[in-house]
Scaffold this active site. Structure first.
Site, PDB file in Angstrom:
ATOM      1  N   HIS A  85     -77.057  92.963  63.220  1.00  0.00           N
ATOM      2  CA  HIS A  85     -77.285  91.609  63.714  1.00  0.00           C
ATOM      3  C   HIS A  85     -75.987  90.835  63.910  1.00  0.00           C
ATOM      4  CE1 HIS A  85     -81.554  92.124  63.004  1.00  0.00           C
ATOM      5  NE2 HIS A  85     -81.323  92.442  61.751  1.00  0.00           N
ATOM      6  N   HIS A 126     -69.443  85.665  58.623  1.00  0.00           N
ATOM      7  CA  HIS A 126     -69.929  86.467  59.738  1.00  0.00           C
ATOM      8  C   HIS A 126     -69.874  85.629  61.011  1.00  0.00           C
ATOM      9  CE1 HIS A 126     -73.475  84.366  58.090  1.00  0.00           C
ATOM     10  NE2 HIS A 126     -73.820  84.234  59.358  1.00  0.00           N
ATOM     11  N   HIS A 132     -71.435  84.699  65.173  1.00  0.00           N
ATOM     12  CA  HIS A 132     -72.491  84.675  66.195  1.00  0.00           C
ATOM     13  C   HIS A 132     -71.803  84.459  67.537  1.00  0.00           C
ATOM     14  CE1 HIS A 132     -75.741  84.271  63.161  1.00  0.00           C
ATOM     15  NE2 HIS A 132     -74.804  83.606  62.482  1.00  0.00           N
ATOM     16  N   GLU A 166     -74.350  78.896  67.402  1.00  0.00           N
ATOM     17  CA  GLU A 166     -75.705  78.534  67.000  1.00  0.00           C
ATOM     18  C   GLU A 166     -75.887  77.020  67.061  1.00  0.00           C
ATOM     19  OE1 GLU A 166     -77.866  81.830  64.835  1.00  0.00           O
ATOM     20  OE2 GLU A 166     -76.646  80.873  63.283  1.00  0.00           O
ATOM     21  N   HIS A 189     -69.473  81.581  60.304  1.00  0.00           N
ATOM     22  CA  HIS A 189     -70.142  80.985  59.146  1.00  0.00           C
ATOM     23  C   HIS A 189     -69.553  81.542  57.859  1.00  0.00           C
ATOM     24  CE1 HIS A 189     -74.027  80.163  61.669  1.00  0.00           C
ATOM     25  NE2 HIS A 189     -73.072  79.272  61.883  1.00  0.00           N
ATOM     26  N   THR A 233     -79.927  80.676  59.216  1.00  0.00           N
ATOM     27  CA  THR A 233     -80.281  80.752  60.639  1.00  0.00           C
ATOM     28  C   THR A 233     -80.888  82.106  61.008  1.00  0.00           C
ATOM     29  OG1 THR A 233     -78.073  81.510  61.302  1.00  0.00           O
ATOM     30  CG2 THR A 233     -78.457  79.119  61.218  1.00  0.00           C
TER      31      THR A 233
END
Length: 310
Positions: A88, A117, A119, A129, A142, A224
């Site tokens: 992910h 990590h 996104h 996000e 994050h 999230t």
């Protein structure tokens, strides 16, 4: 008290499992029938009233006067860094002689670093996000921390104030970000889900934060990703850090659990509902002091004028 490297390693692995695996429940994705629009029916808390991310409307925030953040061991390079493709995201774990900790900045207590990590989007028009006045950044980082008083990440994820996450936006730069270069190089070795690799150069956490830590947005929210636990005190910094298009392409080369391109791994903004978003005053404790002094002077001046007119 310093935590041994082995303990930090275990904490990082636990953080990865809890925050990225969906807690052992049904499988979830960022697209299709198991995508974000259906998370609420798959995981009860994903349909809650305190969900993240959100769109931050800068014209509808409340200014707060907080002491500046206190960052412990954020300038100390870790003894080891690893990056993992968990299907992910790209998750960074680290070992360190003393655990990085964050406090103040409006946080109610001290929080211990667990992992960070990313996104990102399929192109640089999207990826973050959180959005700020509807604007998306190409990537969001994050940094996940758990409250020290709860003793462990496992205990903290069951508490309303268990986690504190520092959100950092990344914006496109014409040159590479040196701190990201070792991570990007390691991405070549973790293209498939479940793979992990050591990172050659160990940059301290401070290298992944913006220079200006004074201005940030704060609200109460959730993880999230499933299981969307509503346990997060969110800090989203107003200033971004740089990343080049070349570096972004390495993130986009990763593959997800299904073997497809790992891109657009972000959840859309969730309803704010009755929550209030706050913004920090940019001079921390000094601003609070000046505000108090100003009110005192105003009161004294008003009284003097009143007495002169009696």
């Amino acid at each position: 008290m310093a935590l041994p490297a082995l303990v930090l390693c275990c904490l990082a692995l636990l953080a990865q499992d809890i925050l990225a695996s969906g807690g052992g429940g049904p499988s979830w994705t960022y697209t299709g029938q198991h995508g974000p629009s259906n998370w609420g029916s798959m995981f009860r808390e994903c349909a809650g009233k305190r969900q993240s991310p959100i769109n931050i409307e800068t014209g509808n925030v409340k200014t707060e006067y907080w002491r500046p953040f206190t960052l412990k061991n954020y300038d100390q390079p870790p003894t080891r860094m690893r990056i993992k493709n968990n299907g992910h995201s790209a998750v960074v774990e680290m070992d360190a002689p003393s655990a990085p900790r964050v406090s103040q900045g409006g946080l109610k207590g001290e929080y211990i670093f667990a992992q960070y990590h990313f996104h990102w989007g399929g192109d640089s028009s999207l990826g973050s996000e959180h959005t700020i006045d509807g604007v998306r950044y190409p990537m969001e980082l994050h940094m996940v921390h758990y409250k020290a008083s709860y003793g462990s990440l496992g205990s903290a994820v069951a508490k309303p104030d268990g986690l504190a996450v520092l959100g950092v936006m990344l914006e496109i730069s014409g040159t590479d970000n040196p701190a990201l270069t070792p991570l990007v190089s390691a991405l070549r070795n973790i293209t498939d889900s479940g793979m992990f690799a050591d990172v050659a150069a160990n940059y301290p956490l401070r290298a992944f934060l913006p220079r200006n830590l004074e201005k940030f947005y704060r609200y109460e929210g959730s993880l999230t990703t499933p299981t969307c636990n509503e346990v997060v005190t969110w800090t989203v910094f107003a200033d971004a850090i740089p990343v080049s298009e070349k570096q972004m392409e390495f993130f986009r080369s990763l593959k997800n659990d299904n073997g497809g391109a790992m891109v657009n791994n972000f959840r859309p903004p969730q309803p704010l509902n009755s929550r209030k978003v706050m913004v920090s005053a940019e001079s921390g404790a000094d601003s609070a002091s000046m505000k108090k002094v100003g009110l005192t002077l105003y009161f004294m001046t008003s009284m003097a004028v009143l007495m002169m007119n009696m």
